[in-house]
Design a protein around this motif. Sequence first.
Motif, PDB file in Angstrom:
ATOM      1  N   TYR A 287     -18.266   7.506   2.369  1.00  0.00           N
ATOM      2  CA  TYR A 287     -17.757   7.604   0.993  1.00  0.00           C
ATOM      3  C   TYR A 287     -18.045   6.305   0.260  1.00  0.00           C
ATOM      4  O   TYR A 287     -17.739   5.227   0.763  1.00  0.00           O
ATOM      5  CB  TYR A 287     -16.242   7.793   0.982  1.00  0.00           C
ATOM      6  N   ILE A 288     -18.570   6.420  -0.961  1.00  0.00           N
ATOM      7  CA  ILE A 288     -18.739   5.257  -1.833  1.00  0.00           C
ATOM      8  C   ILE A 288     -18.250   5.677  -3.212  1.00  0.00           C
ATOM      9  O   ILE A 288     -18.728   6.676  -3.765  1.00  0.00           O
ATOM     10  CB  ILE A 288     -20.208   4.790  -1.902  1.00  0.00           C
ATOM     11  N   PHE A 289     -17.292   4.941  -3.741  1.00  0.00           N
ATOM     12  CA  PHE A 289     -16.743   5.297  -5.045  1.00  0.00           C
ATOM     13  C   PHE A 289     -16.027   4.105  -5.664  1.00  0.00           C
ATOM     14  O   PHE A 289     -15.734   3.122  -5.000  1.00  0.00           O
ATOM     15  CB  PHE A 289     -15.777   6.483  -4.925  1.00  0.00           C
ATOM     16  N   ILE A 290     -15.770   4.223  -6.956  1.00  0.00           N
ATOM     17  CA  ILE A 290     -14.892   3.287  -7.650  1.00  0.00           C
ATOM     18  C   ILE A 290     -13.577   4.010  -7.822  1.00  0.00           C
ATOM     19  O   ILE A 290     -13.546   5.178  -8.244  1.00  0.00           O
ATOM     20  CB  ILE A 290     -15.479   2.871  -9.015  1.00  0.00           C
ATOM     21  N   GLY A 291     -12.490   3.342  -7.443  1.00  0.00           N
ATOM     22  CA  GLY A 291     -11.188   3.989  -7.522  1.00  0.00           C
ATOM     23  C   GLY A 291     -10.085   3.049  -7.943  1.00  0.00           C
ATOM     24  O   GLY A 291     -10.221   1.824  -7.851  1.00  0.00           O
ATOM     25  N   THR A 292      -9.001   3.645  -8.391  1.00  0.00           N
ATOM     26  CA  THR A 292      -7.814   2.906  -8.797  1.00  0.00           C
ATOM     27  C   THR A 292      -6.707   3.175  -7.782  1.00  0.00           C
ATOM     28  O   THR A 292      -6.425   4.332  -7.464  1.00  0.00           O
ATOM     29  CB  THR A 292      -7.353   3.353 -10.202  1.00  0.00           C
ATOM     30  N   VAL A 293      -6.104   2.111  -7.281  1.00  0.00           N
ATOM     31  CA  VAL A 293      -5.050   2.231  -6.272  1.00  0.00           C
ATOM     32  C   VAL A 293      -3.811   2.853  -6.913  1.00  0.00           C
ATOM     33  O   VAL A 293      -3.310   2.374  -7.922  1.00  0.00           O
ATOM     34  CB  VAL A 293      -4.701   0.852  -5.667  1.00  0.00           C
ATOM     35  N   LYS A 294      -3.326   3.941  -6.293  1.00  0.00           N
ATOM     36  CA  LYS A 294      -2.134   4.635  -6.783  1.00  0.00           C
ATOM     37  C   LYS A 294      -0.907   4.352  -5.924  1.00  0.00           C
ATOM     38  O   LYS A 294       0.210   4.359  -6.424  1.00  0.00           O
ATOM     39  CB  LYS A 294      -2.379   6.154  -6.849  1.00  0.00           C
ATOM     40  N   ASN A 295      -1.125   4.114  -4.629  1.00  0.00           N
ATOM     41  CA  ASN A 295       0.007   3.883  -3.729  1.00  0.00           C
ATOM     42  C   ASN A 295      -0.490   3.193  -2.458  1.00  0.00           C
ATOM     43  O   ASN A 295      -1.616   3.431  -2.029  1.00  0.00           O
ATOM     44  CB  ASN A 295       0.673   5.218  -3.375  1.00  0.00           C
ATOM     45  N   THR A 296       0.337   2.339  -1.890  1.00  0.00           N
ATOM     46  CA  THR A 296       0.040   1.749  -0.580  1.00  0.00           C
ATOM     47  C   THR A 296       1.289   1.826   0.282  1.00  0.00           C
ATOM     48  O   THR A 296       2.401   1.651  -0.209  1.00  0.00           O
ATOM     49  CB  THR A 296      -0.401   0.266  -0.677  1.00  0.00           C
ATOM     50  N   THR A 297       1.099   2.120   1.550  1.00  0.00           N
ATOM     51  CA  THR A 297       2.198   2.150   2.506  1.00  0.00           C
ATOM     52  C   THR A 297       1.731   1.519   3.808  1.00  0.00           C
ATOM     53  O   THR A 297       0.536   1.456   4.088  1.00  0.00           O
ATOM     54  CB  THR A 297       2.687   3.592   2.797  1.00  0.00           C
ATOM     55  N   ILE A 298       2.681   1.072   4.586  1.00  0.00           N
ATOM     56  CA  ILE A 298       2.405   0.543   5.926  1.00  0.00           C
ATOM     57  C   ILE A 298       2.882   1.584   6.930  1.00  0.00           C
ATOM     58  O   ILE A 298       4.007   2.077   6.835  1.00  0.00           O
ATOM     59  CB  ILE A 298       3.147  -0.793   6.170  1.00  0.00           C
ATOM     60  N   THR A 299       2.024   1.920   7.887  1.00  0.00           N
ATOM     61  CA  THR A 299       2.379   2.880   8.926  1.00  0.00           C
ATOM     62  C   THR A 299       2.157   2.234  10.284  1.00  0.00           C
ATOM     63  O   THR A 299       1.053   1.761  10.567  1.00  0.00           O
ATOM     64  CB  THR A 299       1.517   4.156   8.819  1.00  0.00           C
ATOM     65  N   TRP A 300       3.199   2.215  11.112  1.00  0.00           N
ATOM     66  CA  TRP A 300       3.072   1.681  12.468  1.00  0.00           C
ATOM     67  C   TRP A 300       2.480   2.767  13.352  1.00  0.00           C
ATOM     68  O   TRP A 300       2.876   3.918  13.280  1.00  0.00           O
ATOM     69  CB  TRP A 300       4.420   1.194  12.999  1.00  0.00           C
ATOM     70  N   ARG A 301       1.522   2.401  14.207  1.00  0.00           N
ATOM     71  CA  ARG A 301       0.789   3.360  15.029  1.00  0.00           C
ATOM     72  C   ARG A 301       0.747   2.887  16.485  1.00  0.00           C
ATOM     73  O   ARG A 301       1.042   1.746  16.779  1.00  0.00           O
ATOM     74  CB  ARG A 301      -0.630   3.526  14.499  1.00  0.00           C
TER      75      ARG A 301
END
Length: 153
Positions: free
Chosen positions: A43-57
């Motif tokens: 994937y290659i694109f220009i995008g605007t960040v809408k949300n960020t979260t931290i997920t422990w794995r």
Amino acid sequence: MKVIIFLLFLFFSITDLFNSTVLSCSCSKKHLSLLKEFKQTDYIFIGTVKNTTITWRNNDTEASRDIQLQIDKLFKKPSSSNHSSLITIYTSKDRSGCGIKMKVNQRWQIWATYTNMFSNDDNPRWLTVDSCGRTTKIYNRNLSRLRRLSSRS
């Protein structure tokens, strides 16, 4: 007193050396040409960040930064994918793991590839980015070349 100061200095010097050597991001691969990386990237694109979260794995031993982006301009996507205007990419939570910290409402040029970064198997199902790749906050970098390459694919 001088011995204590010396020992403290030595301790902090070793700790700093350890943190910068062992716990730092190490980009071992060199950049290929734009054309070669274009061909290898999913994937290659220009995008605007809408949300960020931290997920422990993986039993809370590592964490990902999960970033939801609005696709503003799409240059490349896998032929098998359904085009949606929202996409989630994953990166290591920490910069020491070559993670990228993106903030809500920032625009980015994203170069994302499916990997097995957070998998317990070898199945590449996570769309990931890291600080060693071409993903950049300078979202208009190589824009005319990307337009030409995307019109060919």
